[in-house]
Scaffold this motif. Structure first.
Motif, PDB file in Angstrom:
ATOM      1  N   ILE A 395     -12.663 -17.053 -29.014  1.00  0.00           N
ATOM      2  CA  ILE A 395     -11.315 -16.973 -28.553  1.00  0.00           C
ATOM      3  C   ILE A 395     -11.222 -17.355 -26.972  1.00  0.00           C
ATOM      4  O   ILE A 395     -10.356 -18.170 -26.574  1.00  0.00           O
ATOM      5  N   SER A 399      -9.050 -20.674 -25.783  1.00  0.00           N
ATOM      6  CA  SER A 399      -8.340 -20.679 -25.076  1.00  0.00           C
ATOM      7  C   SER A 399      -8.434 -21.551 -23.578  1.00  0.00           C
ATOM      8  O   SER A 399      -7.591 -22.013 -22.970  1.00  0.00           O
ATOM      9  N   TRP A 413       0.618 -19.022 -24.555  1.00  0.00           N
ATOM     10  CA  TRP A 413       0.631 -17.577 -25.472  1.00  0.00           C
ATOM     11  C   TRP A 413       1.896 -17.619 -26.326  1.00  0.00           C
ATOM     12  O   TRP A 413       1.561 -16.967 -27.339  1.00  0.00           O
ATOM     13  N   LEU A 416      -0.126 -19.419 -29.232  1.00  0.00           N
ATOM     14  CA  LEU A 416      -1.461 -18.904 -29.768  1.00  0.00           C
ATOM     15  C   LEU A 416      -0.943 -17.347 -30.203  1.00  0.00           C
ATOM     16  O   LEU A 416      -1.864 -16.878 -31.063  1.00  0.00           O
ATOM     17  N   PHE A 420      -3.275 -15.796 -33.001  1.00  0.00           N
ATOM     18  CA  PHE A 420      -4.227 -14.805 -32.543  1.00  0.00           C
ATOM     19  C   PHE A 420      -3.979 -13.530 -32.985  1.00  0.00           C
ATOM     20  O   PHE A 420      -4.858 -12.878 -33.662  1.00  0.00           O
ATOM     21  N   THR A 434      -6.740  -8.695 -28.050  1.00  0.00           N
ATOM     22  CA  THR A 434      -6.585 -10.132 -28.161  1.00  0.00           C
ATOM     23  C   THR A 434      -6.002 -10.832 -27.116  1.00  0.00           C
ATOM     24  O   THR A 434      -6.186 -11.839 -26.651  1.00  0.00           O
ATOM     25  N   GLN A 435      -4.963 -10.003 -26.574  1.00  0.00           N
ATOM     26  CA  GLN A 435      -4.305 -10.577 -25.242  1.00  0.00           C
ATOM     27  C   GLN A 435      -5.234 -10.775 -24.247  1.00  0.00           C
ATOM     28  O   GLN A 435      -5.083 -11.733 -23.588  1.00  0.00           O
ATOM     29  N   TYR A 438      -7.509 -13.825 -24.531  1.00  0.00           N
ATOM     30  CA  TYR A 438      -6.727 -15.166 -24.342  1.00  0.00           C
ATOM     31  C   TYR A 438      -6.773 -14.930 -22.700  1.00  0.00           C
ATOM     32  O   TYR A 438      -6.825 -16.384 -22.100  1.00  0.00           O
ATOM     33  N   ASP A 442      -7.613 -18.306 -20.713  1.00  0.00           N
ATOM     34  CA  ASP A 442      -6.721 -18.908 -19.768  1.00  0.00           C
ATOM     35  C   ASP A 442      -7.108 -19.095 -18.112  1.00  0.00           C
ATOM     36  O   ASP A 442      -6.683 -20.191 -17.476  1.00  0.00           O
TER      37      ASP A 442
END
Length: 512
Positions: A395, A399, A413, A416, A420, A434-435, A438, A442
């Motif tokens: 991931i 990202s 986001w 995604l 995700f 998960t956040q 990312y 990013d």
């Protein structure tokens, strides 16, 4: 051991030399963005021939590629080209901030302030403090990558370092460390707005909140600061060497003397005016019914005037001390002199404005054609069935790659999160986890992505110190930061994951 270190450094320098040579063969950035627009149009036409579609997991809509080289595409270009340019995310903010920064710079306030800082602060603390300011500067929205690099360049000259090393370090600190901070900020609120509805696609019983990444992002500051410092001192500064201002629009005062009594007095009162403005903003923001807060929710982060108007606030914060210094030092005699300073500030942004026109079209083409969405969905599908460390790396890597296509963190986001979040919830991972994955991906590729609207601005800063500076040479100074962040930050996340620590209040790694 010493010979091995030298050999490794030589290999790294050879790699950076290749990056610089390849990058320098690229055309002027404005022409490069034009060619990218043309290439993207051709790609959308070719891909449309294969009728590739994806199903958006958030909306359930079937999304297909739309060719820019079609009747609808050509109509879109004619209808939206000017709007794309005028509504480019960073254009208004950059130009507004540069009005205030320009006055503070042209009156001499910035330069004398930097001289004062260098003379009073221990040298070994100056660079770490700048890095810290860059990392936590994302709490002020887009201010850090605009304001900090030119200030750092001037500091580096006073320290005897190459100013472009300062530009690169400040830019990489602000954007490479974008998802690290000691406090909850605007980025947390923006991402939460997409994470919450994405989580509800799978379950209404899993709760999320704005602060659910707080522990990890605060700890990340401690990890990233020494990493950026090490790269700067070990690779970037030695690689650029000493600064020769013979090919520059800015010339260094070799004497590097201290300030006169008048200059010290002017800097003192300019600093006082700056802190008064900061205090005024804080005092005005405290009341629950403050006009700086969201009128409905009372929030200072979510759709609040203090956040929406951050560009104007920054303009005033720099304009006022610039005016105070200029008045005390008699740098302008009347309003015509002040008007000329403001106009000169805008004239220096000409190359940036030209580049923005083409960059805005490229971003609009990616959105209209659905190519960015399809790439994201297809890439996310590759992660299905994975878990643990492989999932973390996958991931983060995806990202980071998508960040090279789409610049806006919230826009990516928005695409995604509905992919995700549900996918990882189904295998037991909390949306907070998960956040954060990312956010790391990013951030780490931010320093080198051409989709970042501040890269042309950074290039224009660099060209003031080296008229022959090209994009490839600039990227070769930024690449080491992306490399080290791509190693250190994911490794830190893996250690955090193996220890099983929560990412923040109400932010466990897994759904219980």
């Amino acid at each position: 051991m010493i010979s091995n270190t030298k050999e490794k450094q030589s290999l790294i320098n050879r790699f950076l030399n290749i990056v610089e040579k390849v990058g320098n063969r690229l055309p002027d950035p404005s022409i490069l963005f034009f060619l990218m627009c043309l290439g993207l149009a051709i790609i959308t036409w070719v891909v449309s021939l294969f009728h590739i579609t994806v199903k958006h997991p958030g909306t359930g809509d079937t999304i297909a590629i739309k060719s820019i080289l079609s009747k609808d595409g050509l109509m879109m270009i004619l209808n939206d080209a000017i709007k794309n340019f005028s509504e480019f995310p960073a254009l208004g903010l950059v130009l507004a901030v540069m009005l205030g920064v320009g006055v503070a710079e042209k009156t001499g306030y910035f330069d004398k302030l930097m001289v004062q800082v260098v003379h009073k602060a221990p040298k070994k603390f100056i660079v770490p403090v700048i890095i810290l300011i860059g990392i936590i500067g994302n709490g002020a929205g887009d201010a850090a990558p605009i304001v900090l690099p030119p200030l750092t360049a001037m500091v580096f000259i006073k320290l005897g370092y190459h100013p472009i090393a300062g530009l690169a370090m400040a830019y990489a600190s602000a954007l490479g460390g974008f998802s690290a901070n000691v406090m909850i900020g605007m980025a947390d609120a923006l991402l939460y707005a997409f994470t919450e509805p994405a989580a509800k696609i799978v379950s209404d019983t899993v709760h999320v909140n704005v602060a659910m990444n707080w522990y990890f992002i605060a700890a990340s500051v401690v990890v990233l600061l020494p990493s950026v410092y090490w790269v700067t001192m070990r690779f970037v500064i030695p690689r650029l060497g000493s600064y020769d201002d013979s090919n520059s629009d800015i010339h260094v005062d070799d004497e590097n003397t201290g300030l006169t009594r008048e200059e010290n007095r002017a800097v003192f009162w300019a600093n006082i005016s700056f802190f008064i403005m900061i205090a005024l903003v804080i005092i005005l923001a405290i009341p629950q019914n403050s006009f700086l807060r969201n009128a409905k929710t009372g929030s200072l982060l979510n759709d609040a005037p203090i956040i929406n108007g951050v560009g104007l606030i920054i303009l005033v914060l720099f304009l006022v001390p610039g005016l105070v210094y200029g008045i005390l030092m008699k740098e302008f005699k009347n309003t015509k002199d002040l008007g000329k300073m403001l106009a000169d500030s805008m004239s220096s942004m000409g190359s940036f404005i030209v580049i923005v026109f083409f960059a805005a079209q490229l971003l609009a083409f990616l959105e209209w054609s659905n190519l960015g969405v399809i790439v994201a969905v297809k890439g996310a599908a590759l992660l299905q069935g994975q878990n643990g460390v492989i999932l973390i790396l996958g991931i983060i890597l995806l990202s980071a790659i998508i960040n090279l296509l789409i610049g806006s963190a919230s826009a990516k986001w928005g695409i995604l999160a509905p992919i995700f979040i549900p996918m990882l919830m189904l295998v037991g991972f909390h949306p907070a986890f998960t956040q954060m994955l990312y956010r790391i991906g990013d951030s780490i590729s931010n320093p080198i992505t051409p989709m970042m609207p501040y890269l042309p601005l950074l290039l224009s800063y660099a060209q003031k110190y080296d008229n022959n500076m090209k994009l490839g040479a600039l990227l070769s100074s930024l690449m080491p930061y992306t490399i080290i962040l791509s190693i250190i930050w994911p490794l830190f996340m893996i250690i955090w994951y193996l220890l099983g620590w929560p990412l923040g209040p109400g932010g466990p790694l897994q759904i219980k």
